[in-house]
Design an enzyme around this catalytic site. Structure first.
Site, PDB file in Angstrom:
ATOM      1  N   ARG A 243      18.469 -36.966   9.444  1.00 26.32           N
ATOM      2  CA  ARG A 243      17.110 -37.246   9.904  1.00 26.32           C
ATOM      3  C   ARG A 243      16.663 -36.086  10.784  1.00 26.32           C
ATOM      4  O   ARG A 243      17.462 -35.556  11.564  1.00 26.32           O
ATOM      5  CB  ARG A 243      17.063 -38.540  10.744  1.00 26.32           C
ATOM      6  CG  ARG A 243      17.135 -39.819   9.930  1.00 26.32           C
ATOM      7  CD  ARG A 243      15.822 -40.124   9.223  1.00 26.32           C
ATOM      8  NE  ARG A 243      15.926 -41.292   8.380  1.00 26.32           N
ATOM      9  CZ  ARG A 243      16.236 -41.270   7.084  1.00 26.32           C
ATOM     10  NH1 ARG A 243      16.478 -40.116   6.490  1.00 26.32           N
ATOM     11  NH2 ARG A 243      16.285 -42.371   6.381  1.00 26.32           N
ATOM     12  N   GLU A 272       7.455 -34.823   9.154  1.00 25.39           N
ATOM     13  CA  GLU A 272       7.497 -34.562   7.720  1.00 25.39           C
ATOM     14  C   GLU A 272       6.144 -34.958   7.144  1.00 25.39           C
ATOM     15  O   GLU A 272       5.704 -36.064   7.374  1.00 25.39           O
ATOM     16  CB  GLU A 272       8.609 -35.376   7.049  1.00 25.39           C
ATOM     17  CG  GLU A 272      10.000 -34.908   7.459  1.00 25.39           C
ATOM     18  CD  GLU A 272      11.133 -35.656   6.758  1.00 25.39           C
ATOM     19  OE1 GLU A 272      10.853 -36.527   5.900  1.00 25.39           O
ATOM     20  OE2 GLU A 272      12.289 -35.375   7.080  1.00 25.39           O
ATOM     21  N   HIS A 291      12.645 -32.799   2.028  1.00 20.24           N
ATOM     22  CA  HIS A 291      13.310 -34.116   2.012  1.00 20.24           C
ATOM     23  C   HIS A 291      13.530 -34.616   0.577  1.00 20.24           C
ATOM     24  O   HIS A 291      13.005 -35.647   0.171  1.00 20.24           O
ATOM     25  CB  HIS A 291      12.491 -35.143   2.819  1.00 20.24           C
ATOM     26  CG  HIS A 291      13.327 -36.326   3.262  1.00 20.24           C
ATOM     27  ND1 HIS A 291      13.066 -37.062   4.384  1.00 20.24           N
ATOM     28  CD2 HIS A 291      14.433 -36.901   2.708  1.00 20.24           C
ATOM     29  CE1 HIS A 291      13.971 -38.037   4.522  1.00 20.24           C
ATOM     30  NE2 HIS A 291      14.808 -37.951   3.503  1.00 20.24           N
TER      31      HIS A 291
END
Length: 326
Positions: A243, A272, A291
């Site tokens: 994370r 993000e 991601h």
């Protein structure tokens, strides 16, 4: 019949595998935010009204306000993710709502991506591709684009859970000499990869490659900071696929730009998406991916199917294949 159908709200377009399972079950009436982009907050609050079930994604913040908007019918929340830091677990528990998630199914895909990112960062692949395109490739030079190899190295994995273990199993055949790991407790399965359980400080100072694969908790938030990077070897490579919030990005930028550490590869950031003008993106020794840890067609399909089955189990008061113990 339609009066008996349970209302389900899905916050995004999801792979067809899950949608087929829901329609075949014939027990729910599905409404969906029909877009590949996240549902706006106002639409989420509207869509969830009176719902018996919610199928959501990592980008959907499910807090007290959302639960209030849903009302007393809500029985189950099924998240299409292995992480659940977007869910207000305490609030959900108070209301007796069951939660399903999708662990295990994305372990292999995330581990593969982590190894790919580690190799790309350590061997400077993005830089190499760029040099070919911009005419920087001239005659052979002994030290041009040299990076760091895994053979004979020490790898440190922070968090040897399912994904951490899968990463370790894939890295060992590269000729890694020592595998160190740290976390809350020693893991019996570490023996399979000759893993040595060490304090975090030891791992940070002795590893040539550091891979972060722990979950985000109050203890791990901002854990990779100035003091963390200052203990790393100047030739060490840092990889994070867990994370974004585990890393203090300003401190990482300083460590990379001053040459305190060799390179970093990130599949997760805060926020993000990372703004295109972020300082980290100006660095050649920092590889940032959007991601995509679990982004294989088959994995996303399996995640979608599992999320649908979790949702149905919660709606019907039966077993859920992957229920989060609250």
């Amino acid at each position: 019949m339609s009066g008996k159908l349970m209302k389900v709200f899905i916050t995004r377009r999801i792979p067809q595998e899950g949608m087929k399972i829901l329609s075949a079950a014939g027990v729910c009436e599905v409404s969906q935010w029909d877009s590949d982009e996240p549902v706006p907050r106002a639409e989420l609050l509207k869509g969830i009204q009176g719902a018996h079930g919610l199928l959501c994604l990592l980008s959907d913040k499910v807090d007290a306000e959302v639960l209030e908007a849903a009302g007393p019918n809500l029985k189950v929340i099924s998240t299409l993710s292995v992480g659940f830091d977007h869910l207000a677990i305490d609030e959900i528990k108070k209301r007796g709502i069951r939660v399903g998630y999708t662990p295990d199914v994305l372990t292999d895909a995330t581990a593969e991506l982590t190894v790919a990112l580690l190799l790309a960062t350590a061997r400077r692949l993005p830089e190499g591709v760029e040099e070919v395109k911009n005419g920087g490739w001239s005659s052979w030079k002994p030290l041009w684009l040299c990076g760091y190899g895994l053979s004979g190295s020490t790898v440190g994995i922070i968090g040897l859970g399912r994904i951490g273990m899968a990463i370790a199993q894939r890295l060992m055949p590269f000729g890694v000499k020592r595998l160190l790991y740290s976390g809350r407790t020693a893991k019996p399965h570490a023996a399979e990869v000759n893993g040595e359980f060490v304090p975090l400080d030891t791992l940070v100072s002795e590893s040539d490659f550091i891979v972060v694969s722990c979950s985000l908790t109050p203890e791990t938030q901002g854990m990779c900071d100035k003091s963390f990077f200052s203990k790393m070897k100047p030739t060490a490579v840092f990889i994070n696929t867990s994370r974004g919030a585990v890393v203090n990005q300003e401190h990482l930028y300083e460590a990379l730009s001053s040459g305190q550490i060799a390179a970093a590869g990130l599949d997760v950031t805060t926020p993000e998406p990372l703004p295109t003008n972020h300082r980290l993106l100006t660095l050649k020794n920092c590889v940032v991916l959007p991601h995509i840890g679990s982004a294989t067609y088959s994995t996303r399909g399996v995640m979608s199917a599992l999320a649908a089955r979790n949702l149905l189990g919660g709606l019907q008061g039966t077993d859920m294949p992957s229920e989060l113990t609250l």
